[in-house]
Design a protein around this motif. Structure first.
Motif, mmCIF file in Angstrom:
data_model
loop_
_atom_site.group_PDB
_atom_site.id
_atom_site.type_symbol
_atom_site.label_atom_id
_atom_site.label_comp_id
_atom_site.label_asym_id
_atom_site.label_seq_id
_atom_site.Cartn_x
_atom_site.Cartn_y
_atom_site.Cartn_z
ATOM 1 N N SER A 75 -2.623 0.067 -16.328
ATOM 2 C CA SER A 75 -2.660 -1.013 -16.746
ATOM 3 C C SER A 75 -3.034 -2.483 -16.050
ATOM 4 C CB SER A 75 -1.317 -2.214 -17.683
ATOM 5 O OG SER A 75 -0.324 -2.694 -17.168
ATOM 6 N N LEU A 76 -2.926 -2.030 -15.208
ATOM 7 C CA LEU A 76 -3.653 -2.907 -13.320
ATOM 8 C C LEU A 76 -4.379 -2.179 -13.079
ATOM 9 C CD1 LEU A 76 -0.154 -3.683 -12.204
ATOM 10 C CD2 LEU A 76 -1.747 -5.328 -13.417
ATOM 11 N N VAL A 77 -4.695 -0.797 -13.190
ATOM 12 C CA VAL A 77 -5.662 -0.246 -12.227
ATOM 13 C C VAL A 77 -6.367 0.953 -13.051
ATOM 14 C CG1 VAL A 77 -3.676 -0.581 -9.791
ATOM 15 C CG2 VAL A 77 -4.333 2.225 -11.940
ATOM 16 N N GLY A 78 -5.957 0.947 -13.855
ATOM 17 C CA GLY A 78 -6.950 1.882 -14.705
ATOM 18 C C GLY A 78 -7.254 3.172 -14.314
ATOM 19 N N ASN A 91 0.330 7.161 -1.031
ATOM 20 C CA ASN A 91 -1.862 6.082 -1.450
ATOM 21 C C ASN A 91 -1.054 4.543 -0.818
ATOM 22 O OD1 ASN A 91 -1.482 8.159 -3.772
ATOM 23 N ND2 ASN A 91 -3.332 7.762 -3.223
ATOM 24 N N CYS A 92 0.366 4.325 -0.388
ATOM 25 C CA CYS A 92 0.647 2.667 -0.428
ATOM 26 C C CYS A 92 0.267 2.739 1.392
ATOM 27 C CB CYS A 92 1.804 3.541 -0.578
ATOM 28 S SG CYS A 92 2.075 3.265 -2.384
ATOM 29 N N ARG A 93 -0.787 1.248 1.178
ATOM 30 C CA ARG A 93 -1.104 0.919 2.434
ATOM 31 C C ARG A 93 -0.595 -0.016 2.800
ATOM 32 N NH1 ARG A 93 -6.890 3.393 4.340
ATOM 33 N NH2 ARG A 93 -7.170 1.070 3.595
ATOM 34 N N ASP A 94 -0.840 -0.490 4.228
ATOM 35 C CA ASP A 94 -0.721 -1.870 3.898
ATOM 36 C C ASP A 94 -1.394 -3.312 2.865
ATOM 37 O OD1 ASP A 94 1.784 -1.185 5.810
ATOM 38 O OD2 ASP A 94 0.498 -1.567 8.032
ATOM 39 N N ASP A 95 -2.971 -2.424 3.417
ATOM 40 C CA ASP A 95 -4.084 -2.841 2.750
ATOM 41 C C ASP A 95 -3.973 -3.229 1.257
ATOM 42 O OD1 ASP A 95 -4.923 -1.124 3.216
ATOM 43 O OD2 ASP A 95 -6.964 -1.475 4.098
ATOM 44 N N GLY A 96 -3.258 -2.382 0.842
ATOM 45 C CA GLY A 96 -3.321 -1.891 -0.459
ATOM 46 C C GLY A 96 -3.025 -0.800 -1.144
ATOM 47 N N LEU A 97 -2.926 -0.557 -2.636
ATOM 48 C CA LEU A 97 -3.046 1.338 -2.805
ATOM 49 C C LEU A 97 -4.708 1.716 -2.718
ATOM 50 C CD1 LEU A 97 -1.266 2.249 -4.057
ATOM 51 C CD2 LEU A 97 -2.097 2.100 -6.769
ATOM 52 N N PHE A 98 -4.850 2.927 -2.172
ATOM 53 C CA PHE A 98 -5.725 3.594 -1.582
ATOM 54 C C PHE A 98 -5.469 4.746 -2.577
ATOM 55 C CE2 PHE A 98 -7.949 6.898 0.948
ATOM 56 C CZ PHE A 98 -9.397 6.532 1.043
ATOM 57 N N MET A 114 -6.355 -3.566 -3.643
ATOM 58 C CA MET A 114 -5.622 -5.043 -2.690
ATOM 59 C C MET A 114 -4.350 -5.245 -3.721
ATOM 60 S SD MET A 114 -8.525 -7.012 -1.273
ATOM 61 C CE MET A 114 -9.330 -7.295 -2.962
ATOM 62 N N TRP A 115 -3.250 -5.485 -2.935
ATOM 63 C CA TRP A 115 -1.883 -6.101 -3.343
ATOM 64 C C TRP A 115 -2.088 -6.861 -3.735
ATOM 65 C CZ3 TRP A 115 0.829 -2.078 -3.961
ATOM 66 C CH2 TRP A 115 1.158 -0.693 -2.771
ATOM 67 N N SER A 116 -1.558 -6.926 -5.245
ATOM 68 C CA SER A 116 -1.009 -8.704 -5.912
ATOM 69 C C SER A 116 0.015 -7.956 -5.925
ATOM 70 C CB SER A 116 -1.305 -8.715 -7.372
ATOM 71 O OG SER A 116 -1.097 -7.176 -7.914
ATOM 72 N N ASP A 117 1.339 -9.850 -6.467
ATOM 73 C CA ASP A 117 2.230 -9.394 -7.132
ATOM 74 C C ASP A 117 3.182 -8.570 -7.802
ATOM 75 O OD1 ASP A 117 3.184 -11.067 -4.518
ATOM 76 O OD2 ASP A 117 2.915 -13.077 -6.712
ATOM 77 N N ALA A 118 1.556 -8.685 -9.687
ATOM 78 C CA ALA A 118 2.441 -7.267 -9.968
ATOM 79 C C ALA A 118 1.639 -5.766 -9.733
ATOM 80 C CB ALA A 118 0.605 -7.598 -11.094
ATOM 81 N N LEU A 119 1.007 -5.608 -9.042
ATOM 82 C CA LEU A 119 1.244 -4.149 -8.089
ATOM 83 C C LEU A 119 2.069 -4.296 -7.699
ATOM 84 C CD1 LEU A 119 -0.909 -2.356 -8.339
ATOM 85 C CD2 LEU A 119 -2.141 -2.756 -6.332
ATOM 86 N N LYS A 120 2.658 -5.298 -6.952
ATOM 87 C CA LYS A 120 3.438 -4.773 -6.027
ATOM 88 C C LYS A 120 5.375 -4.588 -7.405
ATOM 89 C CE LYS A 120 2.088 -7.239 -1.458
ATOM 90 N NZ LYS A 120 2.674 -8.225 -1.083
ATOM 91 N N THR A 121 5.311 -5.245 -7.608
ATOM 92 C CA THR A 121 5.856 -4.746 -8.189
ATOM 93 C C THR A 121 6.143 -2.720 -9.675
ATOM 94 O OG1 THR A 121 6.101 -7.303 -8.866
ATOM 95 C CG2 THR A 121 7.586 -5.564 -10.934
#
Length: 212
Positions: A75-78, A91-98, A114-121
């Protein structure tokens, strides 16, 4: 009708696979013509099922924990189902989910969420539910296994009065939400054309303000 749309789509995919087999047979000299060329495609109408947040909230309790985590991330990335099932810790990098889109090998597309609080959770939840640490994928299940698990959860949801929806309807849900928020839904879904996004994925009731 939900079931008839899925049926027409599946039949067209089956025809495409069989046609490819026939083309291979021609190249091998086993046959002279491809009989699938004479078979018409079934007409597919764009799906219209509008999935809302309330639908997702009602569906989640009927899902096992790993599928709940899947819904959170989807529901976040589609991402498409195939890409969702391949995604993992790598797929996890320092700057986001690649992520690299795998629908076509001719022109592979890449997205960095790019990382957001919701994506990190959501990602943290996926990592914590991995059963085999030797397998870095978030969702350690085959597409066939996923289809069975989805069907079981959806049947439970339907028995409680919920309206059935397909896994791919979640992709439309993400596109519609992004569009309503003024985001670039075409880029989010990694489509090459805005027309594709609008025809197949932008659904729902448009929210507008009165003149006064």
């Amino acid at each position: 009708d939900w079931s008839s749309d899925v049926c027409s789509s599946d039949l067209n995919r089956d025809k495409a696979v069989l046609s490819n087999v026939m083309n291979q047979a021609i190249e091998m000299g086993l046959i002279n013509t491809n009989p699938c060329k004479q078979v018409r495609r079934n007409q597919e109408t764009p799906a219209s099922r509008e999935v809302s947040y309330s639908d997702l909230l009602a569906f989640v309790p009927h899902c096992p924990p790993w599928l709940q985590a899947y819904l959170d991330l989807k529901s976040l990335v589609g991402l498409r189902q195939g890409d969702m099932l391949r995604i993992g810790a790598f797929n996890c990098r320092d700057d986001g989910l690649f992520c690299e889109m795998s629908k076509t090998k001719k022109k592979q597309k890449r997205l960095l969420f790019m990382w957001s609080d919701a994506l990190k959770t959501a990602v943290g939840k996926c990592k914590s539910l991995r059963r085999r640490q030797s397998d870095p994928r978030f969702f350690q299940i085959s597409q066939r296994g996923f289809k069975s698990a989805w069907s079981r959860a959806m049947e439970k949801y339907a028995k409680e009065g919920g309206g059935k929806f397909a896994e791919n309807d979640l992709r439309a849900f993400v596109a519609t939400e992004a569009h309503d928020l003024g985001m670039d839904a075409t880029t989010l879904l990694a489509h090459s054309s805005d027309a594709v996004t609008r025809r197949h994925y932008i659904r729902g009731t448009r929210k507008v303000k009165p003149l006064q």
